[in-house]
Design a protein around this motif. Structure first.
Motif, PDB file in Angstrom:
ATOM      1  N   ARG A 230      53.172 -91.925 -22.298  1.00 58.01           N
ATOM      2  CA  ARG A 230      53.690 -91.150 -21.184  1.00 58.01           C
ATOM      3  C   ARG A 230      55.012 -91.749 -20.725  1.00 58.01           C
ATOM      4  O   ARG A 230      55.161 -92.954 -20.651  1.00 58.01           O
ATOM      5  CB  ARG A 230      52.689 -91.143 -20.037  1.00 58.01           C
ATOM      6  N   MET A 231      55.953 -90.865 -20.442  1.00 60.25           N
ATOM      7  CA  MET A 231      57.291 -91.303 -20.061  1.00 60.25           C
ATOM      8  C   MET A 231      57.395 -91.418 -18.541  1.00 60.25           C
ATOM      9  O   MET A 231      57.105 -90.466 -17.817  1.00 60.25           O
ATOM     10  CB  MET A 231      58.346 -90.319 -20.572  1.00 60.25           C
ATOM     11  N   VAL A 232      57.770 -92.593 -18.085  1.00 60.18           N
ATOM     12  CA  VAL A 232      58.003 -92.828 -16.671  1.00 60.18           C
ATOM     13  C   VAL A 232      59.507 -92.848 -16.425  1.00 60.18           C
ATOM     14  O   VAL A 232      60.241 -93.555 -17.109  1.00 60.18           O
ATOM     15  CB  VAL A 232      57.376 -94.155 -16.210  1.00 60.18           C
ATOM     16  N   LYS A 233      59.960 -92.064 -15.464  1.00 62.82           N
ATOM     17  CA  LYS A 233      61.375 -92.042 -15.105  1.00 62.82           C
ATOM     18  C   LYS A 233      61.560 -92.810 -13.801  1.00 62.82           C
ATOM     19  O   LYS A 233      60.844 -92.567 -12.826  1.00 62.82           O
ATOM     20  CB  LYS A 233      61.860 -90.603 -14.949  1.00 62.82           C
ATOM     21  N   TYR A 234      62.510 -93.731 -13.824  1.00 64.49           N
ATOM     22  CA  TYR A 234      62.730 -94.604 -12.667  1.00 64.49           C
ATOM     23  C   TYR A 234      63.968 -94.160 -11.890  1.00 64.49           C
ATOM     24  O   TYR A 234      65.010 -93.841 -12.481  1.00 64.49           O
ATOM     25  CB  TYR A 234      62.884 -96.051 -13.125  1.00 64.49           C
ATOM     26  N   TYR A 235      63.831 -94.141 -10.587  1.00 61.68           N
ATOM     27  CA  TYR A 235      64.910 -93.772  -9.686  1.00 61.68           C
ATOM     28  C   TYR A 235      64.972 -94.817  -8.567  1.00 61.68           C
ATOM     29  O   TYR A 235      63.997 -95.548  -8.344  1.00 61.68           O
ATOM     30  CB  TYR A 235      64.648 -92.388  -9.075  1.00 61.68           C
ATOM     31  N   SER A 239      59.316 -94.061  -8.872  1.00 60.40           N
ATOM     32  CA  SER A 239      59.203 -93.684 -10.277  1.00 60.40           C
ATOM     33  C   SER A 239      58.372 -92.415 -10.349  1.00 60.40           C
ATOM     34  O   SER A 239      57.502 -92.171  -9.503  1.00 60.40           O
ATOM     35  CB  SER A 239      58.552 -94.795 -11.101  1.00 60.40           C
ATOM     36  N   ARG A 240      58.649 -91.584 -11.372  1.00 64.71           N
ATOM     37  CA  ARG A 240      57.960 -90.298 -11.503  1.00 64.71           C
ATOM     38  C   ARG A 240      57.465 -90.139 -12.935  1.00 64.71           C
ATOM     39  O   ARG A 240      58.155 -90.504 -13.887  1.00 64.71           O
ATOM     40  CB  ARG A 240      58.892 -89.149 -11.122  1.00 64.71           C
ATOM     41  N   GLU A 241      56.265 -89.591 -13.059  1.00 66.84           N
ATOM     42  CA  GLU A 241      55.643 -89.452 -14.368  1.00 66.84           C
ATOM     43  C   GLU A 241      54.902 -88.115 -14.442  1.00 66.84           C
ATOM     44  O   GLU A 241      54.030 -87.833 -13.622  1.00 66.84           O
ATOM     45  CB  GLU A 241      54.662 -90.603 -14.576  1.00 66.84           C
ATOM     46  N   GLU A 252      52.226 -84.419 -11.298  1.00 66.57           N
ATOM     47  CA  GLU A 252      53.049 -85.613 -11.454  1.00 66.57           C
ATOM     48  C   GLU A 252      52.434 -86.766 -10.676  1.00 66.57           C
ATOM     49  O   GLU A 252      51.820 -86.548  -9.620  1.00 66.57           O
ATOM     50  CB  GLU A 252      54.444 -85.393 -10.853  1.00 66.57           C
TER      51      GLU A 252
END
Length: 321
Positions: A230-235, A239-241, A252
């Motif tokens: 699973r791809m976790v996007k960091y801001y 973080s959002r997944e 999400e």
């Protein structure tokens, strides 16, 4: 337009525990407390609004009066999902849910495709997901009668943070020691295949629904069980997944360390479930007060409420259609 904090309906199924009360603040006078229907308009368990202008009203009543809160993607002016917390102190029954076509014809309800997010799991806990090998109606009937169904079922060890997508027709059962957030179609149709010969409070065995179950279940080998990368996007601040996207819902997981912003468009409502921590949601509407939330609480955000900002330290499931 307001954000609604929801008060759930509770269920005291015999396999439930006490964690939802003790750890998630569910002040519901049921023992055991197996499930809380956090966001529900289903007549078998209505959630209510516990904040603002509509405080005390059932969510179903408010959405009937304001169908625009659901969004343009929602047909029939009916909330299409049901969101739950589930505390399985003991094994759930081996069960299956029908698809929409069968459920509407035979039960007058929706079918039930669902997704589980494992909030917590005891070491060695497992669940049932489909069959280890192809089976037939005759094989299953004999197995149920002789108490040997277990040898045909696929068991999967479960860990905190796992997700399982469970399409209608998949034989399944949540195992003992698992705490789950469930996103599902708005439905309460369950066909029990096997229930370990347990009895209810009155000493009666719970009803099985074998003949209906075999009409709707997938008897092939179960696939798609293993956890996929699973791809976790960091801001900055979160973080959002993406956990799941299907024809019925999108879910999400948001890990908030400081804050994150998002928009609730006219197309769909959104639901926020706080799995851990605390925070507040603000909107750009000057007349709207920030809505505080903490572990175990669920918020309903009407479609079209616009840009929102969550501030705090929390783990959140965000659901929309």
């Amino acid at each position: 337009m307001e954000i609604f904090k929801l008060k759930p309906a509770g269920k005291d199924y015999l396999w439930g525990g006490t964690r939802l009360r003790e750890e998630y603040g569910k002040n519901i006078d049921l023992m055991p407390l197996a499930e809380t229907w956090e966001c529900s308009v289903h007549p078998d368990g209505l959630s209510r609004i516990q904040s603002g202008t509509h405080k005390g009203k059932a969510l179903a009543e408010v959405l009937e009066q304001h169908p625009e809160y659901l969004g343009t993607k929602v047909s029939n002016n009916e909330l299409p999902i049901l969101v739950k917390f589930i505390d399985a102190k003991k094994d759930l029954s081996v069960q299956v849910h029908p698809d929409d076509e069968y459920a509407r014809e035979h039960e007058g309800d929706n079918g039930k495709t669902e997704m589980w997010y494992v909030i917590d799991a005891e070491e060695g806990a497992s669940l049932i997901y489909g069959f280890k090998h192809k089976v037939t109606k005759e094989i299953l009937r004999k197995a149920v009668e002789t108490g040997t169904l277990d040898k045909h079922l696929q068991k999967v060890e479960v860990h905190k943070g796992d997700i399982y997508y469970v399409p209608a027709g998949t034989v399944h059962g949540i195992g003992a020691g698992i705490l789950v957030a469930e996103i599902q179609e708005s439905s309460n149709v369950t066909y029990r295949v096997y229930d370990y010969d347990r009895v209810d409070k009155s000493g009666n065995k719970r009803e099985l629904h074998f003949d209906k179950a075999v009409q709707v279940m997938n008897m092939d080998i179960a696939s798609g069980v293993n956890q996929k990368p699973r791809m976790v996007k960091y801001y900055p601040g979160c973080s959002r997944e993406l956990l799941c996207r299907c024809k019925y819902f999108e879910a999400e997981r948001i890990q908030v360390t400081k804050g994150f912003s998002f928009s609730v468009l006219d197309s769909s409502f959104q639901v926020l479930m706080c799995l851990d921590g605390y925070g507040q949601v603000e909107t750009i509407d000057a007349d709207s007060k920030p809505m505080r939330f903490s572990k175990g609480e669920t918020l309903f955000l009407p479609a079209g409420i616009g840009k929102c900002l969550v501030i705090g330290e929390a783990t959140i499931l965000k659901v929309r259609c």
